[in-house]
Design an enzyme around this catalytic site. Structure first.
Site, mmCIF file in Angstrom:
data_model
loop_
_atom_site.group_PDB
_atom_site.id
_atom_site.type_symbol
_atom_site.label_atom_id
_atom_site.label_comp_id
_atom_site.label_asym_id
_atom_site.label_seq_id
_atom_site.Cartn_x
_atom_site.Cartn_y
_atom_site.Cartn_z
ATOM 1 N N HIS A 82 0.818 -1.213 0.000
ATOM 2 C CA HIS A 82 0.000 0.000 0.000
ATOM 3 C C HIS A 82 0.853 1.265 0.000
ATOM 4 O O HIS A 82 0.374 2.342 -0.344
ATOM 5 C CB HIS A 82 -1.006 -0.010 1.156
ATOM 6 C CG HIS A 82 -0.435 0.248 2.511
ATOM 7 N ND1 HIS A 82 -0.225 -0.753 3.428
ATOM 8 C CD2 HIS A 82 -0.061 1.387 3.121
ATOM 9 C CE1 HIS A 82 0.255 -0.234 4.546
ATOM 10 N NE2 HIS A 82 0.371 1.072 4.378
ATOM 11 N N ASP A 135 0.019 -7.774 1.723
ATOM 12 C CA ASP A 135 0.508 -6.395 1.642
ATOM 13 C C ASP A 135 2.036 -6.349 1.612
ATOM 14 O O ASP A 135 2.695 -6.042 2.606
ATOM 15 C CB ASP A 135 -0.043 -5.620 2.844
ATOM 16 C CG ASP A 135 0.187 -4.120 2.766
ATOM 17 O OD1 ASP A 135 0.581 -3.633 1.694
ATOM 18 O OD2 ASP A 135 -0.034 -3.444 3.788
ATOM 19 N N GLN A 229 0.803 5.493 12.228
ATOM 20 C CA GLN A 229 0.883 6.138 10.932
ATOM 21 C C GLN A 229 2.325 6.545 10.629
ATOM 22 O O GLN A 229 3.001 7.162 11.432
ATOM 23 C CB GLN A 229 -0.039 7.366 10.874
ATOM 24 C CG GLN A 229 -1.503 7.030 10.661
ATOM 25 C CD GLN A 229 -2.125 6.347 11.846
ATOM 26 O OE1 GLN A 229 -1.885 6.754 12.976
ATOM 27 N NE2 GLN A 229 -2.921 5.324 11.609
ATOM 28 N N GLY A 230 2.781 6.216 9.433
ATOM 29 C CA GLY A 230 4.140 6.544 9.026
ATOM 30 C C GLY A 230 5.099 5.381 9.168
ATOM 31 O O GLY A 230 6.224 5.429 8.679
ATOM 32 N N ASP A 231 4.682 4.309 9.842
ATOM 33 C CA ASP A 231 5.544 3.146 10.041
ATOM 34 C C ASP A 231 5.333 2.058 8.987
ATOM 35 O O ASP A 231 6.076 1.069 8.972
ATOM 36 C CB ASP A 231 5.294 2.524 11.426
ATOM 37 C CG ASP A 231 5.825 3.390 12.550
ATOM 38 O OD1 ASP A 231 6.824 4.080 12.331
ATOM 39 O OD2 ASP A 231 5.221 3.387 13.636
ATOM 40 N N SER A 232 4.323 2.203 8.150
ATOM 41 C CA SER A 232 3.999 1.167 7.169
ATOM 42 C C SER A 232 5.238 0.691 6.420
ATOM 43 O O SER A 232 6.093 1.480 6.024
ATOM 44 C CB SER A 232 2.989 1.686 6.157
ATOM 45 O OG SER A 232 1.698 1.696 6.684
#
Length: 272
Positions: A82, A135, A229-232
């Site tokens: 993603h 993913d 958020q931001g660690d994906s």
């Protein structure tokens, strides 16, 4: 409680991927809270952690960082599929002219390390953006990183997947769940959880269902430590091996809603 989110940043201002209630399908959100309840990490202790960056799209405040990644071969970096979607990048990966991997640098705007261009991208053809199953994506680097940056990948059945095993998640994501982003790499200690616990946390319904064939989850039974958020795309490491990639979750650091990771051992192709 808001619904599941993928844990990447989207948009030129680094906005969080659309939350449940803002989209019809309540898609998962990118992770960045590893760093919720975490501590500062030294890049020398985790040289395989890299940042995905585009200053054109995400600005220079955080050196363009929008997702994480992990080095599994001198020219191969794994990340979340993603992170390469149009919602995150605003187009196809090859259309982002300054798309680079920042390696060997804990402080995003600091000195040292290197910024390496991307020569090719591969997105798992079985990736389902609605459920976030599968993913995973592979970046091929334009030049090789040192072999010392490479981390091994846990294979199916490895003890590193055993519930109760301590694991560490890494990233530059939100440290509070409210949009507080660090300038340097952070890590948090969590535990690999059983499939039963994960299925109980994410049974489907209005949210996204946990799938044990392509996912695993990890968290702190008491809450307070997680990716956000931001660690994906960043790594979950247990017993010195890569077991997961930050994928999605509901909130950050909530005991009843652990972080969900791509189960690398079941999704990674034999040859990358």
């Amino acid at each position: 409680m808001h619904g599941p989110f993928t844990r990447a940043l989207t948009g030129a201002l680094g906005l969080i991927t659309a939350a449940a209630g803002q989209v019809a399908t309540a898609a998962p959100v990118a992770a960045d809270s590893v760093v919720v309840g975490g501590r500062q990490a030294l890049i020398a202790d985790a040289p395989w952690v890299v940042a995905l960056s585009s200053r054109d799209r995400f600005g220079g405040t955080r050196a363009g960082q929008f997702c994480g990644g992990v080095v599994v071969a001198p020219t191969k970096v794994l990340t979340a599929a993603h992170c390469l979607g149009r919602e995150a990048l605003g187009g196809e990966p090859w259309e982002v002219r300054d798309f680079v991997v920042i390696a060997g640098r804990a402080a995003l705007r600091g000195q040292g390390g290197q910024e390496v261009g991307i020569s090719d991208t591969w997105v798992n053809p079985d990736y389902d953006p609605t459920t976030n199953s599968g993913d995973l994506a592979v970046l091929t680097l334009a030049s090789a990183l040192p072999q010392s940056y490479v981390i091994g990948v846990a294979r199916p059945g490895d003890p590193a997947h055993t519930p109760g095993t301590d694991a560490d998640v890494y990233g530059w994501g939100d440290t509070t769940g409210t949009g507080t982003y660090p300038s340097t790499l952070r890590t948090a200690r969590v535990q690999v959880l059983s499939d039963t616990a994960c299925e109980r946390a994410y049974p489907g319904g209005f949210g996204v269902r946990y799938r044990s064939d392509t996912m695993l989850c990890a968290g702190d039974p008491q809450g307070g430590r997680d990716a956000c958020q931001g660690d994906s795309g960043g790594p979950l490491v247990a017993k010195g091996l890569l077991v997961g990639l930050v994928s999605w979750g509901s909130g950050c650091g909530q005991a009843e809603n652990p972080g969900v990771y791509t189960r690398v051992s079941s999704v990674l192709p034999e040859r990358i």
